[in-house]
Design a protein around this motif. Structure first.
Motif, short mmCIF file in Angstrom:
data_model
loop_
_atom_site.label_atom_id
_atom_site.label_comp_id
_atom_site.label_asym_id
_atom_site.label_seq_id
_atom_site.Cartn_x
_atom_site.Cartn_y
_atom_site.Cartn_z
N MET A 1 -15.08 -5.81 -50.38
CA MET A 1 -15.34 -6.85 -50.57
C MET A 1 -17.08 -6.73 -49.96
N ILE A 2 -18.12 -7.39 -50.68
CA ILE A 2 -19.12 -7.21 -49.88
C ILE A 2 -20.07 -6.48 -50.11
N SER B 1 -16.98 -16.74 -48.55
CA SER B 1 -18.38 -17.53 -49.30
C SER B 1 -19.05 -16.12 -49.98
N PHE B 2 -18.88 -15.21 -49.06
CA PHE B 2 -19.59 -13.66 -49.48
C PHE B 2 -18.87 -12.83 -50.72
N ASN B 3 -17.52 -13.54 -51.02
CA ASN B 3 -17.03 -12.57 -52.09
C ASN B 3 -17.39 -13.34 -53.00
N GLY B 4 -17.26 -12.22 -54.35
CA GLY B 4 -17.23 -13.51 -55.94
C GLY B 4 -18.21 -14.11 -55.90
N GLU B 5 -18.95 -13.93 -57.07
CA GLU B 5 -20.01 -14.99 -57.37
C GLU B 5 -21.07 -15.23 -56.60
N ILE B 6 -22.14 -15.33 -56.72
CA ILE B 6 -22.91 -16.20 -56.14
C ILE B 6 -22.98 -17.53 -55.46
N ASN B 7 -22.37 -17.75 -56.25
CA ASN B 7 -22.88 -19.22 -56.14
C ASN B 7 -21.82 -19.54 -55.25
N ARG B 8 -20.85 -19.23 -54.76
CA ARG B 8 -19.66 -19.95 -53.40
C ARG B 8 -20.57 -19.32 -52.52
N LYS B 9 -21.79 -17.95 -52.31
CA LYS B 9 -22.15 -18.46 -51.06
C LYS B 9 -23.33 -19.47 -50.85
N VAL B 10 -24.17 -19.60 -52.32
CA VAL B 10 -24.56 -20.62 -52.17
C VAL B 10 -24.28 -21.65 -51.91
N ALA B 11 -23.25 -22.58 -52.19
CA ALA B 11 -22.08 -23.57 -52.27
C ALA B 11 -22.36 -23.36 -50.50
N ARG B 12 -21.75 -22.43 -49.99
CA ARG B 12 -21.38 -22.32 -48.21
C ARG B 12 -22.95 -22.59 -47.93
N GLN C 1 -26.75 -6.81 -52.22
CA GLN C 1 -25.87 -8.36 -52.51
C GLN C 1 -26.49 -9.22 -51.51
N SER C 2 -27.23 -8.60 -50.69
CA SER C 2 -28.36 -9.76 -50.05
C SER C 2 -28.80 -10.16 -50.82
N MET C 3 -30.04 -9.18 -51.06
CA MET C 3 -31.39 -8.70 -51.86
C MET C 3 -31.29 -9.01 -53.23
N GLY C 4 -30.04 -9.08 -54.33
CA GLY C 4 -30.09 -9.75 -55.46
C GLY C 4 -30.39 -11.34 -55.97
N GLY C 5 -29.45 -11.88 -54.31
CA GLY C 5 -29.66 -12.72 -54.39
C GLY C 5 -30.85 -14.54 -54.00
N PHE D 1 -33.54 -15.14 -54.82
CA PHE D 1 -34.43 -16.47 -55.78
C PHE D 1 -33.60 -17.08 -55.94
N ILE D 2 -32.13 -17.27 -56.19
CA ILE D 2 -31.02 -17.90 -56.35
C ILE D 2 -31.35 -18.87 -55.16
N ILE D 3 -31.06 -18.29 -53.33
CA ILE D 3 -32.00 -18.95 -52.40
C ILE D 3 -32.52 -19.82 -52.39
N LYS D 4 -33.85 -19.29 -52.96
CA LYS D 4 -35.46 -19.62 -52.71
C LYS D 4 -35.12 -20.83 -53.46
N ASN D 5 -34.76 -20.86 -54.67
CA ASN D 5 -34.36 -22.10 -55.57
C ASN D 5 -33.35 -23.62 -54.63
N LEU D 6 -32.62 -23.00 -54.74
CA LEU D 6 -31.92 -23.82 -53.39
C LEU D 6 -32.69 -24.60 -52.09
N ALA D 7 -33.44 -23.58 -51.47
CA ALA D 7 -34.23 -24.00 -50.54
C ALA D 7 -35.31 -25.20 -51.04
N SER D 8 -35.58 -25.16 -52.29
CA SER D 8 -36.65 -25.61 -52.86
C SER D 8 -36.20 -27.04 -53.56
#
Length: 416
Positions: free
Chosen positions: A147-148, A334-345, A368-372, A374-381
């Motif tokens: 994982m991860i 939360s770091f395992n699987g799709e990025i959505n799980r990490k974003v939800a946490r 795995q960190s760098m790849g997500g 802009f998704i996390i940036k969108n969440l922050a926005s």
């Protein structure tokens, strides 16, 4: 006189003499342990003093007795090791300490000269470099997961083959299901059998249940701590947030870590109210990056609110069937699987802690960190919280652009 620089140079001058380097590293760890024991910084709460000593001692103990040690990564299920009194040495911690000794550049260059890619995570290259130079004495067992981190499997396979040490790689499915739990549980039963064979001792299932029970008590205290994390100021430096990984991952389930969290909760209840601005970190904190140290360590203006890596699993584990419970814990991380799980946490943590800003330091080699990002940036926005991401290296200081980092970090903090 720069004592640390002199100490670093002595180590580097003796890299062709691994036994002497071992003694020097042990001397450094022992000195650090006694220094933090007798010269306590009054700005640091009691619980973090305790964690500081515990973290240094855990590294020292595992290095001192490699025949009762297992090499693991941050996400390996160390509950089995704790239940069997086996000392875990995790790659990320060892490499951080070597960076603290300012010898990571030598170890990384050694790894790359032996064929390791320059894009491999520097935590792994530092560890491999120490292994190549025989500074690290081989353990009796190695354990990691799929994982991860995509560097885990090739790194551990290489080290296992090099040293002729048995390795177990636990394959973790991305998605949770009953079949997935059965699949991982079967592997954990095999891990237990392998540990019994290698270390010539039995795993006491009742003791494993006790470890899981202690882990559940510890995690309840973690959740209680989070209730205060947004209101209080308790983490004086970035280093302590990273030290928390000893407590939230590799050594969770031990009595010592339960005691630490009991003290931590008491300390945060007594801590002063938050002043200035609070920052929540995504993934890792750059504890050796000069600009971050200047702005965040012992700062009255900027408060470290936490990081998502320390809260990647917050549920209870099944105490009646610890193999099943630990299997579920691994799959549901939360770091395992799709990025959505990490974003939800992250969203859950942000809504609880309510920081003023979010920073993601994209550690070189951690895809795995760098790849997500802009998704996390969108969440922050969406949450209306300022977000900053910076590229750099948490271990190899040569890969940090201090001037560029300062410009962007200052602009971000000024905006807050």
């Amino acid at each position: 006189m720069d004592t640390v620089k002199i100490y670093t140079n002595i180590i580097k001058d003796n890299m062709d003499r691994p036994e002497k380097v071992n003694k020097l590293i042990n001397f450094g760890l022992t000195s650090a342990y006694y220094y933090v024991s007798f010269f306590k910084d009054k700005r640091i709460p009691r619980s973090l003093h305790y964690l500081n000593k515990y973290s240094i001692k855990s590294i020292k103990d595992s290095l001192a007795n490699p025949q009762n040690s297992a090499w693991v990564n941050l996400f390996a299920p160390s509950e089995f090791l704790i239940a069997m009194d086996i000392k875990p040495l995790f790659i990320e911690a060892y490499s951080s300490f070597m960076s603290g000794f300012f010898i990571e550049d030598y170890l990384i260059d050694t790894a790359e000269s032996r064929g390791m890619s320059n894009t491999l995570c520097s935590y792994h290259k530092t560890f491999i470099g120490a292994s190549e130079l025989n500074i690290l004495k081989k353990p009796k067992f190695m354990m990691t997961t799929s994982m991860i981190c995509d560097a885990n499997i090739p790194t551990f396979k290489y080290l296992s083959k090099k040293h002729g040490v048995p390795l177990y790689i636990i394959d973790i499915p991305y998605k949770y299901s009953k079949d997935a739990v059965v699949y991982v549980k079967k592997q954990l039963l095999e891990v237990a059998e392998k540990l019994e064979e290698v270390f010539n001792r039995k795993l006491d299932t009742d003791k494993l249940r006790e470890v899981v029970k202690t882990e559940n008590k510890t995690r309840a205290l973690m959740r209680e701590y989070l209730n205060y994390a947004g209101e209080k100021r308790s983490l004086p430096t970035m280093t302590f947030e990273m030290y928390m990984l000893f407590a939230s991952h590799v050594f969770i389930g031990s009595k010592e870590i339960l005691h630490f969290y009991e003290m931590l909760v008491e300390d945060i209840k007594r801590a002063p109210e938050k002043n200035g601005k609070s920052i929540f970190f995504i993934h890792l904190l750059p504890i050796f990056e000069k600009n971050f140290k200047d702005y965040f360590n012992f700062s009255d203006k900027f408060h470290i609110a936490g990081s998502d890596l320390n809260y990647d699993f917050l549920d209870e584990i099944d105490e009646n069937d610890p193999f099943k419970g630990i299997a579920e814990k691994l799959i549901l991380n939360s770091f395992n699987g799709e990025i959505n799980r990490k974003v939800a946490r992250i969203k859950e943590l942000i809504e609880k802690i309510k920081p003023d800003g979010i920073i993601q330091f994209c550690h070189l080699g951690c895809k795995q960190s760098m790849g997500g990002t802009f998704i996390i940036k969108n969440l922050a926005s969406e949450l209306g919280i300022p977000f900053l991401y910076l590229d750099g290296d948490c271990v190899d200081k040569r890969n940090n652009q201090e001037g560029q980092n300062r410009t962007r970090l200052e602009a971000f903090l000024e905006m807050l």
